[in-house]
Design an enzyme around this catalytic site. Structure first.
Site, PDB file in Angstrom:
ATOM      1  N   SER A 241       0.828  -1.204   0.000  1.00 43.26           N
ATOM      2  CA  SER A 241       0.000   0.000   0.000  1.00 43.26           C
ATOM      3  C   SER A 241       0.863   1.255   0.000  1.00 43.26           C
ATOM      4  CB  SER A 241      -0.910  -0.011   1.236  1.00 43.26           C
ATOM      5  OG  SER A 241      -1.902   0.973   1.130  1.00 43.26           O
ATOM      6  N   GLN A 263      -0.876   5.567   6.244  1.00 40.88           N
ATOM      7  CA  GLN A 263      -0.532   4.605   5.202  1.00 40.88           C
ATOM      8  C   GLN A 263       0.690   3.791   5.585  1.00 40.88           C
ATOM      9  OE1 GLN A 263      -2.992   4.802   3.069  1.00 40.88           O
ATOM     10  NE2 GLN A 263      -2.343   2.863   2.219  1.00 40.88           N
ATOM     11  N   HIS A 266       0.411   0.417   7.587  1.00 41.49           N
ATOM     12  CA  HIS A 266      -0.099  -0.823   7.001  1.00 41.49           C
ATOM     13  C   HIS A 266       0.938  -1.939   7.082  1.00 41.49           C
ATOM     14  CE1 HIS A 266      -4.091  -0.199   5.441  1.00 41.49           C
ATOM     15  NE2 HIS A 266      -3.758   0.982   4.958  1.00 41.49           N
ATOM     16  N   GLU A 330      -1.353   4.780  -5.465  1.00 40.17           N
ATOM     17  CA  GLU A 330      -2.604   4.121  -5.093  1.00 40.17           C
ATOM     18  C   GLU A 330      -3.570   5.157  -4.499  1.00 40.17           C
ATOM     19  OE1 GLU A 330      -4.147   0.588  -2.055  1.00 40.17           O
ATOM     20  OE2 GLU A 330      -2.216   1.542  -1.742  1.00 40.17           O
ATOM     21  N   HIS A 331      -3.097   5.917  -3.513  1.00 39.94           N
ATOM     22  CA  HIS A 331      -3.878   6.987  -2.895  1.00 39.94           C
ATOM     23  C   HIS A 331      -3.180   8.324  -3.147  1.00 39.94           C
ATOM     24  CE1 HIS A 331      -4.484   3.369  -0.272  1.00 39.94           C
ATOM     25  NE2 HIS A 331      -5.755   3.719  -0.429  1.00 39.94           N
ATOM     26  N   ASP A 364     -10.930   4.529   2.965  1.00 36.55           N
ATOM     27  CA  ASP A 364     -10.661   3.194   3.491  1.00 36.55           C
ATOM     28  C   ASP A 364     -11.895   2.578   4.126  1.00 36.55           C
ATOM     29  OD1 ASP A 364      -8.082   2.759   2.716  1.00 36.55           O
ATOM     30  OD2 ASP A 364      -7.171   3.230   4.645  1.00 36.55           O
ATOM     31  N   HIS A 423     -14.287 -16.167 -44.051  1.00 36.25           N
ATOM     32  CA  HIS A 423     -14.975 -15.001 -43.501  1.00 36.25           C
ATOM     33  C   HIS A 423     -15.755 -14.281 -44.615  1.00 36.25           C
ATOM     34  CE1 HIS A 423     -12.523 -15.568 -39.940  1.00 36.25           C
ATOM     35  NE2 HIS A 423     -13.044 -14.488 -39.368  1.00 36.25           N
TER      36      HIS A 423
END
Length: 442
Positions: A241, A263, A266, A330-331, A364, A423
């Site tokens: 994260s 963060q 984590h 990510e954030h 979150d 085709h």
């Protein structure tokens, strides 16, 4: 141990140095791929027996049963605090509201007279939800996965979560699962749980797609089973994260420090980055971090994760946005003047938190958006988990005779250029019939 945090002036760096500064720490452990492959193969070959052996070997416990029955799910709500149930219901309402509004739209359009094209969405089933264990029950992850699965109409939802030291899944996780309508919960975790959901065992059905975060072993197992045609699809690639904060001189340094710590706590491999045009703010944030970390119950984790942090001073906030788009966090927290205008220029990020009063913690838990997000730079090509991820998109088309006569020649021309004669003839033969002529083989 005091934190050794240095403010780096971005304009002093060469392009090569800047690129190195934005690199994530290596997250693949030596031998991880081979170890996980062996676990996956054991489960694939040995089923429930292998799961029991691996749980004893890797978790050090023996669950009384893999399957958590309806009684265990229902009684869990009686064993947790009422305020938790209230918080879960409150968060769930907003998560459901947002995801229901994000429902993919089906549509039907006439692309030419006599030719209609249509898109429909079908729910996936069974789907596998992985809820990590560890030092705290991740109730929020249950909500983020089970609510969109239910809204999508997934008929069969399978949830796996590792046992705690007592050999059980935490009551808080079970209560959240029960409130979200999950009926099949299994007390098994790690790479072995991913393998079980991908290939199936005597107790756990094989799933079409697996969702949810996890440690390096879980992540590696998800990657491996997703590359096997007989395995399962996964929600997205993921790594540790991370958060990137853009803050100017008006930002509160204590708030900024807490955003970084939120963060960093984590895990030791989490990464936090601060971009600011204010030397005073950067120095104040570092001062707050140095005071706050030793007081934290997760001080050891914070010490290790902050060792890979980046405190970067930029010439202006415009440069900060450019760097953030390169990093693809990510954030992303925008704690600046005119943060709303700044948000319009964000291109690469999993989820963006706009303004001084929007901590990442809201996303979150309870703002309504999903906290399952692409990490490790994958936000350049992947987005946040949404309702559509629990569905498959199917297209339909139907042509009348008149429609085929109108668009068929285009298909004939393109098929001829590509050298695909069958085709072309699939169209040509029908056109001949439509015009009352015999086909070429008649």
């Amino acid at each position: 141990m005091p934190l050794d945090l240095t403010i780096i002036q971005w304009s002093d760096l060469s392009p090569q140095e800047g690129a190195r500064l934005l690199q994530r720490p290596a997250c693949r452990k030596p031998g991880l791929k081979e170890t996980v492959a062996a676990i996956v193969e054991r489960v694939r070959a040995g089923g429930d027996g292998a799961l029991a052996e691996l749980t004893r070997e890797l978790d050090g416990v023996t669950p009384s049963a893999f399957i958590v029955g309806e009684e265990g799910l229902g009684s869990a709500t009686d064993r947790v605090k009422p305020e938790l149930l209230e918080a879960v219901r409150d968060a769930a309402a907003r998560i459901e509201c947002f995801h229901d509004a994000d429902r993919p739209r089906e549509g039907r359009v006439e692309t030419a007279p006599g030719l209609t094209c249509e898109v429909r969405y079908q729910p996936l089933s069974p789907v596998g939800l992985y809820i990590p264990g560890g030092s705290a029950p991740l109730v929020s992850t249950v909500l983020m996965l089970a609510i969109p699965a239910a809204l999508a109409g997934c008929e069969e939802v399978v949830m796996c979560s590792p046992p705690g030291r007592d050999g059980r899944i935490a009551d808080e996780v079970l209560a959240a699962a029960q409130l979200c309508g999950v009926k099949r919960v299994y007390c098994v975790g790690g790479a072995q749980a991913v393998a079980a959901m991908a290939y199936g065992t005597e107790s756990i059905p094989s799933c079409s797609k697996i969702f949810g975060p996890g440690n390096a072993w879980v992540t590696e197992a998800k990657q491996q089973v997703s590359q096997d045609p007989q395995g399962a699809a996964i929600d997205m690639p993921a790594g540790p994260s991370e958060v990137l904060v853009i803050a100017d001189g008006d930002a509160d340094p204590e708030h900024t420090a807490w955003d970084l710590l939120a963060q960093a706590e984590h895990g030791p491999d989490s990464q936090v980055v601060l971009l600011t045009d204010s030397q005073a703010l950067a120095e104040s944030v570092i001062g707050h971090l140095q005071r706050l970390v030793p007081r934290s119950p997760r001080a050891e984790i914070l010490q290790r994760s902050l060792a890979e942090s980046r405190m970067i001073r930029v010439d202006d906030i415009d440069s900060a946005v450019e760097i953030s788009n390169r990093y693809a966090p990510e954030h992303l927290i925008l704690n600046t003047r005119d943060a709303g205008d700044l948000a319009l220029r964000v291109r690469n990020a999993g989820s963006v938190f706009v303004g001084a009063w929007t901590p990442e913690s809201l996303g979150d838990y309870c703002s309504g958006t999903n906290h399952v997000l692409p990490t490790y730079g994958w936000a350049r090509s992947h987005g946040a988990l949404g309702l559509g991820d629990f569905m498959r998109r199917m297209t339909f088309q139907q042509a009348s005779r008149e429609g085929l006569e109108r668009v068929g020649p285009t298909a004939e021309t393109l098929a001829a250029v590509e050298g695909l004669e069958a085709h072309r003839m699939a169209v040509t033969a029908r056109l001949a019939t439509a015009r009352g002529k015999k086909g070429p083989l008649a």
